[in-house]
Design a protein around this motif. Structure first.
Motif, PDB file in Angstrom:
ATOM      1  N   THR A   1     -35.080  38.602  45.170  1.00  0.00           N
ATOM      2  CA  THR A   1     -35.467  37.223  45.506  1.00  0.00           C
ATOM      3  C   THR A   1     -34.513  36.634  46.540  1.00  0.00           C
ATOM      4  N   LEU A   2     -33.209  36.896  46.358  1.00  0.00           N
ATOM      5  CA  LEU A   2     -32.226  36.406  47.311  1.00  0.00           C
ATOM      6  C   LEU A   2     -32.448  37.017  48.692  1.00  0.00           C
ATOM      7  N   ALA A   3     -32.740  38.315  48.727  1.00  0.00           N
ATOM      8  CA  ALA A   3     -33.010  38.982  50.007  1.00  0.00           C
ATOM      9  C   ALA A   3     -34.260  38.415  50.662  1.00  0.00           C
ATOM     10  N   GLY A   4     -35.309  38.188  49.862  1.00  0.00           N
ATOM     11  CA  GLY A   4     -36.553  37.645  50.406  1.00  0.00           C
ATOM     12  C   GLY A   4     -36.385  36.227  50.911  1.00  0.00           C
ATOM     13  N   CYS A   5     -35.694  35.382  50.136  1.00  0.00           N
ATOM     14  CA  CYS A   5     -35.482  33.993  50.560  1.00  0.00           C
ATOM     15  C   CYS A   5     -34.609  33.931  51.815  1.00  0.00           C
ATOM     16  N   ALA A   6     -33.573  34.755  51.864  1.00  0.00           N
ATOM     17  CA  ALA A   6     -32.700  34.776  53.043  1.00  0.00           C
ATOM     18  C   ALA A   6     -33.481  35.215  54.277  1.00  0.00           C
ATOM     19  N   SER A   7     -34.312  36.223  54.108  1.00  0.00           N
ATOM     20  CA  SER A   7     -35.102  36.723  55.243  1.00  0.00           C
ATOM     21  C   SER A   7     -36.097  35.678  55.715  1.00  0.00           C
ATOM     22  N   LEU A   8     -36.809  35.067  54.778  1.00  0.00           N
ATOM     23  CA  LEU A   8     -37.841  34.097  55.140  1.00  0.00           C
ATOM     24  C   LEU A   8     -37.222  32.847  55.767  1.00  0.00           C
ATOM     25  N   PHE A   9     -36.139  32.345  55.173  1.00  0.00           N
ATOM     26  CA  PHE A   9     -35.502  31.137  55.701  1.00  0.00           C
ATOM     27  C   PHE A   9     -34.956  31.368  57.110  1.00  0.00           C
ATOM     28  N   ASN A  10     -34.273  32.498  57.304  1.00  0.00           N
ATOM     29  CA  ASN A  10     -33.644  32.753  58.595  1.00  0.00           C
ATOM     30  C   ASN A  10     -34.651  33.086  59.676  1.00  0.00           C
ATOM     31  N   ILE A  11     -35.721  33.786  59.324  1.00  0.00           N
ATOM     32  CA  ILE A  11     -36.719  34.088  60.345  1.00  0.00           C
ATOM     33  C   ILE A  11     -37.499  32.831  60.719  1.00  0.00           C
ATOM     34  N   ALA A  12     -37.629  31.893  59.767  1.00  0.00           N
ATOM     35  CA  ALA A  12     -38.266  30.615  60.076  1.00  0.00           C
ATOM     36  C   ALA A  12     -37.405  29.805  61.040  1.00  0.00           C
ATOM     37  N   ASN A  13     -36.075  29.987  60.962  1.00  0.00           N
ATOM     38  CA  ASN A  13     -35.185  29.287  61.891  1.00  0.00           C
ATOM     39  C   ASN A  13     -35.230  29.862  63.296  1.00  0.00           C
TER      40      ASN A  13
ATOM     41  N   PRO B   1     -28.397  16.844  51.145  1.00  0.00           N
ATOM     42  CA  PRO B   1     -29.398  17.189  50.137  1.00  0.00           C
ATOM     43  C   PRO B   1     -30.824  17.115  50.661  1.00  0.00           C
ATOM     44  N   LEU B   2     -31.606  18.130  50.343  1.00  0.00           N
ATOM     45  CA  LEU B   2     -33.015  18.298  50.697  1.00  0.00           C
ATOM     46  C   LEU B   2     -33.214  18.735  52.145  1.00  0.00           C
ATOM     47  N   LEU B   3     -32.488  18.122  53.092  1.00  0.00           N
ATOM     48  CA  LEU B   3     -32.656  18.482  54.502  1.00  0.00           C
ATOM     49  C   LEU B   3     -31.914  19.756  54.875  1.00  0.00           C
ATOM     50  N   GLY B   4     -30.902  20.161  54.106  1.00  0.00           N
ATOM     51  CA  GLY B   4     -30.164  21.383  54.409  1.00  0.00           C
ATOM     52  C   GLY B   4     -28.732  21.095  54.804  1.00  0.00           C
TER      53      GLY B   4
ATOM     54  N   ALA C   1     -24.312  20.174  47.477  1.00  0.00           N
ATOM     55  CA  ALA C   1     -25.080  21.413  47.359  1.00  0.00           C
ATOM     56  C   ALA C   1     -25.733  21.516  45.986  1.00  0.00           C
ATOM     57  N   VAL C   2     -24.973  21.168  44.952  1.00  0.00           N
ATOM     58  CA  VAL C   2     -25.536  21.186  43.590  1.00  0.00           C
ATOM     59  C   VAL C   2     -26.665  20.167  43.467  1.00  0.00           C
ATOM     60  N   LEU C   3     -26.444  18.967  44.037  1.00  0.00           N
ATOM     61  CA  LEU C   3     -27.483  17.934  44.010  1.00  0.00           C
ATOM     62  C   LEU C   3     -28.734  18.414  44.736  1.00  0.00           C
ATOM     63  N   SER C   4     -28.557  19.100  45.869  1.00  0.00           N
ATOM     64  CA  SER C   4     -29.699  19.609  46.623  1.00  0.00           C
ATOM     65  C   SER C   4     -30.503  20.592  45.788  1.00  0.00           C
ATOM     66  N   ALA C   5     -29.804  21.461  45.041  1.00  0.00           N
ATOM     67  CA  ALA C   5     -30.498  22.431  44.187  1.00  0.00           C
ATOM     68  C   ALA C   5     -31.326  21.725  43.114  1.00  0.00           C
ATOM     69  N   PHE C   6     -30.752  20.671  42.530  1.00  0.00           N
ATOM     70  CA  PHE C   6     -31.487  19.947  41.484  1.00  0.00           C
ATOM     71  C   PHE C   6     -32.663  19.160  42.060  1.00  0.00           C
TER      72      PHE C   6
ATOM     73  N   ALA D   1     -26.430  27.644  52.738  1.00  0.00           N
ATOM     74  CA  ALA D   1     -24.974  27.655  52.910  1.00  0.00           C
ATOM     75  C   ALA D   1     -24.523  28.886  53.695  1.00  0.00           C
ATOM     76  N   LEU D   2     -25.096  30.053  53.411  1.00  0.00           N
ATOM     77  CA  LEU D   2     -24.737  31.280  54.128  1.00  0.00           C
ATOM     78  C   LEU D   2     -25.140  31.191  55.600  1.00  0.00           C
ATOM     79  N   HIS D   3     -26.296  30.584  55.857  1.00  0.00           N
ATOM     80  CA  HIS D   3     -26.760  30.413  57.233  1.00  0.00           C
ATOM     81  C   HIS D   3     -25.777  29.551  58.028  1.00  0.00           C
ATOM     82  N   GLU D   4     -25.359  28.433  57.458  1.00  0.00           N
ATOM     83  CA  GLU D   4     -24.422  27.551  58.146  1.00  0.00           C
ATOM     84  C   GLU D   4     -23.045  28.189  58.265  1.00  0.00           C
ATOM     85  N   LEU D   5     -22.692  29.025  57.301  1.00  0.00           N
ATOM     86  CA  LEU D   5     -21.423  29.751  57.379  1.00  0.00           C
ATOM     87  C   LEU D   5     -21.409  30.667  58.598  1.00  0.00           C
ATOM     88  N   GLY D   6     -22.574  31.247  58.929  1.00  0.00           N
ATOM     89  CA  GLY D   6     -22.681  32.068  60.125  1.00  0.00           C
ATOM     90  C   GLY D   6     -22.424  31.262  61.385  1.00  0.00           C
TER      91      GLY D   6
END
Length: 416
Positions: free
Chosen positions: A297-309, A240-243, A187-192, A216-221
């Protein structure tokens, strides 16, 4: 990100998905070999399904011959959709006692027989000095390199664990790849890896870390949904990179289970987004601008990522939900069109350019074509979904879409 960087990233991901899941490879043979400091007869008793130590890894529970021509019934410790051990009917030939055997799978209780049509595995043991060289070979027909790579590393792991068992007499479960520490490292490597795409500055690093956390939160769901539907084991693998990928402990049992697990990836975040929006407002009113900005930013990224899924693509969560709840191909096509239209309309309302939305629509269509039919067919049809469950999942899909849609609109107004 610039247009060139965006196009490069999207094209690269599409090419990678095609390579991993779709490209026809034909029949391929994977061979792994290792020298193990142990007596050949002892290793034969472990690797031969009828050997005295065939249960060394806990995978084989029992094996019994069905006829005098090499056909056998093998009971495995892996759980089937009913929670019972999977039973596999196999055919053995080219057997040389103590040194070699080949096996073909005729059928099992988990997968359709067509899955095993081209599969064949061979085990060979050869004396080498005071040790034994063990060679495992698997031949099958592949589409995409992902499963080919998986089998290669699975065979390597089996030989590594066999070597430990031969030395200690004990089987060590798990491995370094799925260990929590390794997954945190991935996960850390993916962020970098993502950092340069958002700018090599503190803000870019924060965005990369936020996006990784959202994944990570999405997969936790998904993992929580697996547990709620009776999977005794569930785990997440970060790539890493793919999710990330959440995996259950057994095959799906019903269409409702598929829909529920697929929707809970975004559904879990749907509970968090309103809390993040409220927390950002409180932080802003208290004068903590940086905290308010990070929460927004966290709320926006979570919303955009999950709605894209939720896009109606074959392997995406939205596509999986629609395939389970729509009663026929016409209803599925209509629901897919409406969901895609709603997504594009939301993007336009959020301020994305029409050209970007057209490209996004084309990308989603290509993804659907690349991944259609890439799933593994089960041995028996999944249990049908009842009318009430169908309506419940449809209502939940609308609710999850609405919450994340509001989050996208709120974040776009707040941050842009």
């Amino acid at each position: 990100m610039s247009v060139i960087v965006t196009v490069t990233l999207v094209a690269g991901n599409l090419g990678l998905i095609f390579l991993l899941m779709t490209v026809p490879l034909g029949r391929r043979t994977v061979t792994v070999s290792r020298v193990i400091e142990a007596d050949r007869k002892r290793l034969w008793q472990a690797l031969w399904p009828f050997g005295a130590d065939a249960g060394w890894s806990g995978e084989i529970l029992s094996a019994e011959p069905l006829d005098g021509e090499g056909t056998a019934l093998i009971k495995l410790s892996w759980e089937g959709r009913d929670g019972r051990p999977i039973e596999r009917k196999a055919r053995f030939d080219d057997v040389a006692e103590g040194s070699r055997f080949s096996m073909r799978v005729i059928e099992d209780t988990a997968l359709d027989p067509s899955f095993w049509a081209d599969y064949r595995e061979t085990t060979e043991l050869v004396l080498e000095g005071g040790a034994t060289r063990v060679t495992l070979t698997q031949t099958d027909r592949y589409r995409g390199v992902a499963f080919l790579i998986f089998r290669y590393f699975a065979m390597r792991r089996e030989l590594a664990k066999l070597k430990v068992w031969a030395r200690t007499g004990k089987y060590r479960k798990g491995g370094w790849f799925e260990h929590p520490v390794s997954q945190i490292g991935f996960a850390v490597l993916s962020a970098f890896i993502l950092w340069p795409f958002f700018g090599l500055n503190p803000g870019g690093l924060a965005l990369a870390a936020i996006l990784t956390s959202v994944v990570a939160l999405h997969e936790l769901g998904h993992m929580a949904a697996f547990r709620l539907t009776g999977h005794r084991r569930a785990r997440m693998i970060f790539i890493p990179l793919l999710g990330g990928i959440a995996m259950g402990g057994r095959p799906y049992d019903s269409r409702f289970e598929v829909a529920f697990v697929a929707l809970m990836g975004a559904g879990f975040s749907a509970f968090l987004v309103p809390l993040l929006i409220a927390a950002s407002g409180v932080a802003g009113s208290e004068g903590h601008r940086l905290a308010a900005l990070l929460l927004a930013t966290l709320a926006g990224c979570a919303s955009l990522f999950n709605i894209a899924n939720l896009v109606p693509v074959w392997k995406f969560d939205g596509g999986q939900v629609l395939r389970q709840i729509c009663p026929g191909p016409i209803a599925l096509a209509l629901a897919s069109f409406l969901l895609l239209f709603a997504l594009l309309a939301l993007g336009w309302r959020a301020g994305f350019s029409p050209s970007f939305l057209l490209v996004a629509g084309a990308v989603f269509s290509m993804l659907s074509l690349l991944t259609v039919g890439s799933g593994v067919k089960p041995r028996h049809e999944l249990k049908p979904i009842h009318a009430f469950d169908r309506l419940t999942m449809a209502a939940a899909l609308v609710a999850v879409f609405s919450i994340h849609g509001y989050g996208v609109l709120w974040a776009s107004a707040r941050l842009m």
